[in-house]
Design a protein around this motif. Structure first.
Motif, short mmCIF file in Angstrom:
data_model
loop_
_atom_site.label_atom_id
_atom_site.label_comp_id
_atom_site.label_asym_id
_atom_site.label_seq_id
_atom_site.Cartn_x
_atom_site.Cartn_y
_atom_site.Cartn_z
N THR A 63 -9.20 1.29 5.14
CA THR A 63 -8.24 1.64 4.38
C THR A 63 -6.80 1.03 4.38
OG1 THR A 63 -7.72 3.37 5.71
CG2 THR A 63 -9.26 4.04 4.10
N LYS A 64 -6.48 0.45 5.54
CA LYS A 64 -5.27 -0.13 5.49
C LYS A 64 -5.33 -1.43 4.46
CE LYS A 64 -1.73 -1.50 8.99
NZ LYS A 64 -1.57 -1.57 10.32
N ALA A 65 -6.26 -2.23 4.88
CA ALA A 65 -6.55 -3.36 4.38
C ALA A 65 -6.87 -3.36 2.88
CB ALA A 65 -7.76 -4.10 4.89
N LEU A 66 -7.37 -2.20 2.52
CA LEU A 66 -7.54 -1.96 1.13
C LEU A 66 -6.32 -1.54 0.49
CD1 LEU A 66 -9.55 -1.56 -1.32
CD2 LEU A 66 -9.92 0.97 -0.61
N LYS A 67 -5.62 -0.78 0.98
CA LYS A 67 -4.07 -0.43 0.61
C LYS A 67 -3.39 -1.69 0.18
CE LYS A 67 -3.87 4.29 2.28
NZ LYS A 67 -3.36 5.15 3.24
N ALA A 68 -3.50 -2.80 1.26
CA ALA A 68 -2.41 -4.21 1.26
C ALA A 68 -3.15 -4.95 0.18
CB ALA A 68 -2.79 -4.56 2.35
N ALA A 69 -4.47 -4.74 -0.26
CA ALA A 69 -5.07 -5.73 -1.04
C ALA A 69 -5.13 -5.09 -2.64
CB ALA A 69 -6.54 -6.06 -0.56
N ALA A 70 -5.14 -3.79 -2.84
CA ALA A 70 -5.48 -3.15 -3.97
C ALA A 70 -4.86 -1.73 -3.92
CB ALA A 70 -6.79 -3.21 -4.39
N PRO A 71 -3.55 -1.67 -3.68
CA PRO A 71 -2.99 -0.22 -3.73
C PRO A 71 -3.25 0.58 -5.14
CG PRO A 71 -1.33 -2.05 -4.23
CD PRO A 71 -2.62 -2.82 -3.85
N GLU A 72 -3.33 -0.22 -6.24
CA GLU A 72 -3.45 0.78 -7.43
C GLU A 72 -4.96 1.29 -7.41
OE1 GLU A 72 -5.26 -3.17 -7.68
OE2 GLU A 72 -3.23 -2.59 -7.25
N LEU A 73 -5.81 0.66 -6.84
CA LEU A 73 -7.35 1.07 -6.72
C LEU A 73 -7.53 2.34 -5.68
CD1 LEU A 73 -10.09 0.59 -7.73
CD2 LEU A 73 -10.34 -0.95 -5.80
N VAL A 74 -6.45 2.05 -4.63
CA VAL A 74 -6.48 3.21 -3.42
C VAL A 74 -5.88 4.47 -4.35
CG1 VAL A 74 -5.55 3.88 -1.30
CG2 VAL A 74 -6.43 1.68 -1.78
N GLU A 75 -5.03 4.26 -4.97
CA GLU A 75 -3.98 5.28 -5.77
C GLU A 75 -5.20 6.07 -6.72
OE1 GLU A 75 -0.88 7.83 -6.81
OE2 GLU A 75 -0.69 6.08 -5.44
N ARG A 76 -6.04 5.20 -7.51
CA ARG A 76 -6.99 5.73 -8.25
C ARG A 76 -7.85 6.69 -7.89
NH1 ARG A 76 -9.90 1.68 -11.85
NH2 ARG A 76 -11.53 2.98 -12.22
N PHE A 77 -8.37 6.27 -6.67
CA PHE A 77 -9.60 7.03 -5.98
C PHE A 77 -9.11 7.80 -4.63
CE2 PHE A 77 -11.57 3.50 -8.26
CZ PHE A 77 -12.72 4.17 -9.03
N THR A 78 -7.84 8.12 -4.50
CA THR A 78 -7.39 8.92 -3.73
C THR A 78 -7.43 10.56 -3.72
OG1 THR A 78 -6.19 7.25 -2.46
CG2 THR A 78 -5.77 9.62 -1.93
#
Length: 89
Positions: A63-78
């Motif tokens: 999740t740390k790497a995902l947040k760095a690479a695609a924060p908008e995607l993480v926001e959408r699916f959190t």
């Protein structure tokens, strides 16, 4: 339940939790002894008992790497959840 009765139940709970912690620590020590005896072996038989200690592979999202690479995607699916935590101090 009176305050006195409640205090007694909480005391009993703390004592039981302490016993559980001690038993879990003892169980872990026994497991460590068995693992040390097994070494690299994945299976051990002792009388009626069969003990296995095999590697397990799992895949998890970093999740740390995902947040760095695609924060908008993480926001959408959190998804945020709320729970009550019971704690006796």
């Amino acid at each position: 339940m009176s305050s006195y009765e409640l205090e007694g139940r909480i005391r009993e709970l703390r004592q039981l939790q302490s016993l559980i912690e001690e038993a879990q620590a003892e169980a872990e020590a026994i497991k460590d002894t068995i693992k040390a005896h097994m070494g690299d072996a994945e299976e051990l038989r002792a009388g009626e008992y069969k003990v296995t200690w095999k590697p397990v592979t799992s895949t998890r999202v970093d999740t740390k790497a995902l947040k760095a690479a695609a924060p908008e995607l993480v926001e959408r699916f959190t998804k945020v959840t709320t729970a009550r935590r019971f704690c006796v101090a």
